[in-house]
Design a protein around this motif. Structure first.
Motif, short mmCIF file in Angstrom:
data_model
loop_
_atom_site.label_atom_id
_atom_site.label_comp_id
_atom_site.label_asym_id
_atom_site.label_seq_id
_atom_site.Cartn_x
_atom_site.Cartn_y
_atom_site.Cartn_z
N CYS A 129 9.88 -7.67 1.87
CA CYS A 129 9.15 -7.77 0.48
C CYS A 129 9.93 -8.64 -0.60
N ARG A 130 9.49 -9.98 -0.46
CA ARG A 130 10.51 -10.87 -1.25
C ARG A 130 10.40 -10.67 -2.93
N TRP A 131 9.22 -10.09 -3.13
CA TRP A 131 9.43 -9.65 -4.91
C TRP A 131 10.02 -8.30 -5.11
N CYS A 132 10.03 -7.53 -4.05
CA CYS A 132 10.53 -6.04 -4.45
C CYS A 132 11.84 -6.06 -4.84
N TYR A 133 12.06 -4.90 -5.64
CA TYR A 133 13.67 -4.75 -6.08
C TYR A 133 14.32 -3.64 -5.25
N VAL B 257 9.16 0.93 -1.41
CA VAL B 257 8.44 -0.17 -0.88
C VAL B 257 7.14 0.26 -0.02
N HIS B 258 6.13 0.03 -0.39
CA HIS B 258 4.95 0.39 0.57
C HIS B 258 4.60 -0.39 1.67
N ASN B 259 4.07 -0.33 2.64
CA ASN B 259 3.69 -1.09 3.74
C ASN B 259 2.92 -2.38 3.57
N TYR B 260 2.17 -2.25 2.46
CA TYR B 260 0.80 -3.31 2.04
C TYR B 260 1.70 -4.35 1.42
N GLU B 261 3.04 -4.04 0.72
CA GLU B 261 3.78 -4.87 0.17
C GLU B 261 4.60 -5.71 0.96
N LEU B 262 4.76 -5.35 2.48
CA LEU B 262 5.49 -6.16 3.44
C LEU B 262 4.86 -7.73 3.71
N ASP B 263 5.43 -8.43 4.23
CA ASP B 263 4.83 -9.64 4.76
C ASP B 263 4.98 -9.51 6.15
N VAL B 264 4.48 -10.59 6.65
CA VAL B 264 4.25 -10.25 8.37
C VAL B 264 5.74 -10.14 9.11
N ASN B 265 6.86 -10.40 8.29
CA ASN B 265 8.41 -10.45 8.72
C ASN B 265 8.72 -8.90 8.52
#
Length: 161
Positions: free
Chosen positions: A79-83, A68-76
């Motif tokens: 990453c809700r869609w990452c496996y 999971v890359h940093n840009y895939e993370l939300d403000v919290n």
């Protein structure tokens, strides 16, 4: 040649893993793990060390594929869609196959196996060989299936090759 008719030309589990399936990695594991381990361990344990190394390598591949890359993370920071894979399944899969190889060397010379080798056609023997690992294949493929990795094959396939 990396693959050599593994699914339809193998006559034993050790031939499948040692001479037919992914011979490039087999050669690396043989030189880097199996042969050095043979200096200190019996054959069965050296082979188990090689399968253990393969399992750990495949666990590492999972971490790269599902990174999971940093840009895939939300403000919290989520990453809700990452496996997120369940680590350990690949390791167990390869250790089970080490047990299958050890069992082959222990009882492979029994008369029933000798009869099979001399009387059944190679494609049928290959089916029996692949069937030794098939009940455990879900351990190897689960994370890829659960993540829809194969559904998005046009993206994922180049990563496999």
């Amino acid at each position: 040649q990396v693959m050599s008719d593994a699914l339809f030309g193998s006559t034993s589990p050790s031939q499948f893993w040692g001479q037919k399936w992914n011979t490039l990695i087999h050669g690396v594991l043989k030189r880097a793990v199996y042969k050095p381990a043979l200096r200190y361990l019996p054959k069965a344990f050296a082979a188990t060390a090689a399968f253990l190394s393969s399992g750990l390598f495949h666990e590492y591949i999972l971490s790269a594929v599902f990174y999971v890359h940093n840009y895939e993370l939300d403000v919290n920071g989520e990453c809700r869609w990452c496996y997120v894979p369940s680590y350990g399944r690949n390791l167990v899969f390869f250790l089970i196959n080490a047990i299958i190889i050890a069992a082959e060397h222990k009882v492979g010379g029994a008369s029933i196996f000798t009869w099979i080798q001399t009387n059944l056609p190679i494609p049928l023997i290959s089916l029996l060989v692949v069937s030794t690992a098939l009940p455990f294949a879900h351990l190897f493929t689960a994370d890829y299936i659960l993540s829809d990795y194969f559904v998005h094959g046009r993206i994922g396939f180049p990563l496999i090759v």
